[in-house]
Design an enzyme around this catalytic site. Structure first.
Site, PDB file in Angstrom:
ATOM      1  N   LYS A 137       0.799  -1.232   0.000  1.00 28.47           N
ATOM      2  CA  LYS A 137       0.000   0.000   0.000  1.00 28.47           C
ATOM      3  C   LYS A 137       0.834   1.286   0.000  1.00 28.47           C
ATOM      4  CE  LYS A 137      -4.200  -1.848   0.180  1.00 28.47           C
ATOM      5  NZ  LYS A 137      -5.184  -1.668  -0.891  1.00 28.47           N
ATOM      6  N   GLU A 150     -10.356   5.390   3.142  1.00 26.91           N
ATOM      7  CA  GLU A 150     -10.970   4.218   3.767  1.00 26.91           C
ATOM      8  C   GLU A 150      -9.891   3.157   3.948  1.00 26.91           C
ATOM      9  OE1 GLU A 150      -9.887   2.688   0.146  1.00 26.91           O
ATOM     10  OE2 GLU A 150     -10.848   4.623   0.443  1.00 26.91           O
ATOM     11  N   SER A 198       1.434  -9.807  -0.923  1.00 26.24           N
ATOM     12  CA  SER A 198       1.136  -8.371  -0.821  1.00 26.24           C
ATOM     13  C   SER A 198       1.320  -7.778   0.570  1.00 26.24           C
ATOM     14  CB  SER A 198      -0.298  -8.107  -1.302  1.00 26.24           C
ATOM     15  OG  SER A 198      -1.210  -8.924  -0.598  1.00 26.24           O
TER      16      SER A 198
END
Length: 405
Positions: free
Chosen positions: A95, A117, A384
């Site tokens: 991210k 969010e 991830s």
């Protein structure tokens, strides 16, 4: 010379075929146009490119390596499994790749605050980190269910200086967090920017987040060639919105011999409300400002969804994933809760790597796929994120196995 896929998609209106676009209230049209214009200016700016390169190398710890999962490969007994180690990126997931870039964009626009969010909390932690680094305020909206489930990440966000706002309506998970963040942004577009956490939302976000995440794919391609002297036979990544998947797919999308698998969460079963497999069971529909494939209830509204992975329980999917599946360029893989937990423990005990539950879906699918392929075939998995955030939830609900095998 023909344009590459990434140069030609999406079109100028943000469409990947019939998917994508921008379906937003009039009050948001001007601020989103402002974001689009700023991104078009910035993405080719040598100063921006150099700043991003510096941050990635000296702060985030990129490039992240590729690891050959030798023990897991031997256990499965088929194709070689490799892992792209986004769990080693600063904050423990992919991210931060787009969050650092989005906050640079916010500063360029003179904004004082970033709003977003989060589902599993990794996007929230990454944005709070980027906001701290660049000196902006940060407000994160998170479903009340996920706040309880992902408590370690909630604490991290608060320590980093972010304000965490609970979404208390509906199912109190990711969709509701998006609703809540959109409302907060709409109330203050002058001073704030909405930093969408995946390849979803109105144009330009699906394109912008993909471009920022494409670093995963470009690194992976070079690293895999170094390891094997050839490209992987298959690339697999978990898909909720699909940012890590589009990131790693970007490095191989023009190589038609590489099969791309977006792995969806099958949860507890195939009934509505038991899974979040939008590409498998969904139909065309508009939600959160973009046209894609979504799960609908009998009235045509977004259906209730579920997954053990808080970051992938979303009733739609990034429009580019819908396009790639419909065009035949990508395939859908499935992994249910039990398989994901099994992969979580197998990777931990065989490789010494504790994966996020979201990433464990991609690992679980790769384990199934590997068993069907010859030993000279290769699978590259986007790992991830790391599983620190999930360990309490997992051991409280799925006891540690007595044996690795």
């Amino acid at each position: 010379m023909n344009k590459s896929y990434l140069e030609s998609m999406p079109d100028s209106n943000g469409f990947f075929g019939k998917f994508g676009g921008s379906f937003i209230p009039p009050a948001l049209e001007k601020p989103f146009e402002e974001i689009k214009k700023a991104y078009e200016e910035l993405k080719n700016s040598p100063k921006f490119i150099e700043e991003l390169k510096y941050v990635r190398k000296h702060y985030q710890g990129r490039p992240t390596p590729i690891s050959f999962a030798k023990n897991l490969t031997n256990f499965c007994g088929g194709a070689k499994i490799y892992l792209k180690r986004e769990d080693l990126n600063h904050t423990g997931a992919h991210k931060l790749n787009h969050c650092m870039a989005e906050v640079i964009l916010a500063k360029h626009l003179g904004k004082k605050k970033v709003i977003a969010e989060t589902g599993a909390g990794q996007h929230g932690v990454a944005l709070a980190t980027a906001a701290a680094y660049f000196g902006l305020e940060c407000e994160i909206h998170m479903g009340e269910v996920d706040i309880k489930k992902e408590h370690p990440n909630v604490v991290r966000m608060k320590i980093l200086g972010a304000k965490v706002v609970p979404a208390t309506h509906g199912l109190k998970t990711l969709k509701e967090a998006v609703d809540s963040a959109f409302e907060a942004y709409l109330a203050d577009t002058q001073n704030s920017i909405y930093c969408i956490g995946s390849v979803v939302g109105p144009h330009p976000f699906p394109m912008m987040v993909r471009d920022f995440q494409s670093v995963i794919g470009f690194e992976s391609r070079e690293q895999f060639l170094e390891h094997e002297g050839k490209l992987p036979d298959a690339v697999a990544a978990c898909v909720g919105g699909g940012s890590n998947a589009m990131g790693i797919f970007s490095g191989f999308i023009d190589d038609k011999e590489v099969e791309l698998y977006g792995v969806e969460p099958m949860g507890k079963g195939n009934k509505i409300g038991e899974h979040s497999a939008s590409l498998t069971y969904g139909e065309e529909g508009i939600m959160h400002g973009f046209n894609s494939i979504m799960l609908k209830d009998k009235d045509g509204n977004p259906a209730p969804v579920y997954s053990i992975g808080s970051g992938i329980d979303y009733p739609s999917v990034g429009p580019e994933h819908a396009y790639l599946k419909e065009s035949g360029r990508s395939k859908v893989g499935l992994c249910n809760d039990i398989e994901a937990v099994d992969a979580f423990y197998k990777l931990s005990q065989l490789e010494g790597i504790i994966p996020a539950l979201e990433s464990a879906h991609a690992v679980g699918f790769a384990m199934k796929l590997a068993k069907t392929l010859d030993k000279d075939k290769t699978i590259l998995v986007s790992l991830s994120g790391r599983g620190d955030k999930d360990i309490d939830f997992v051991i409280n609900n799925y006891p540690i196995p007595n044996s690795k095998f």
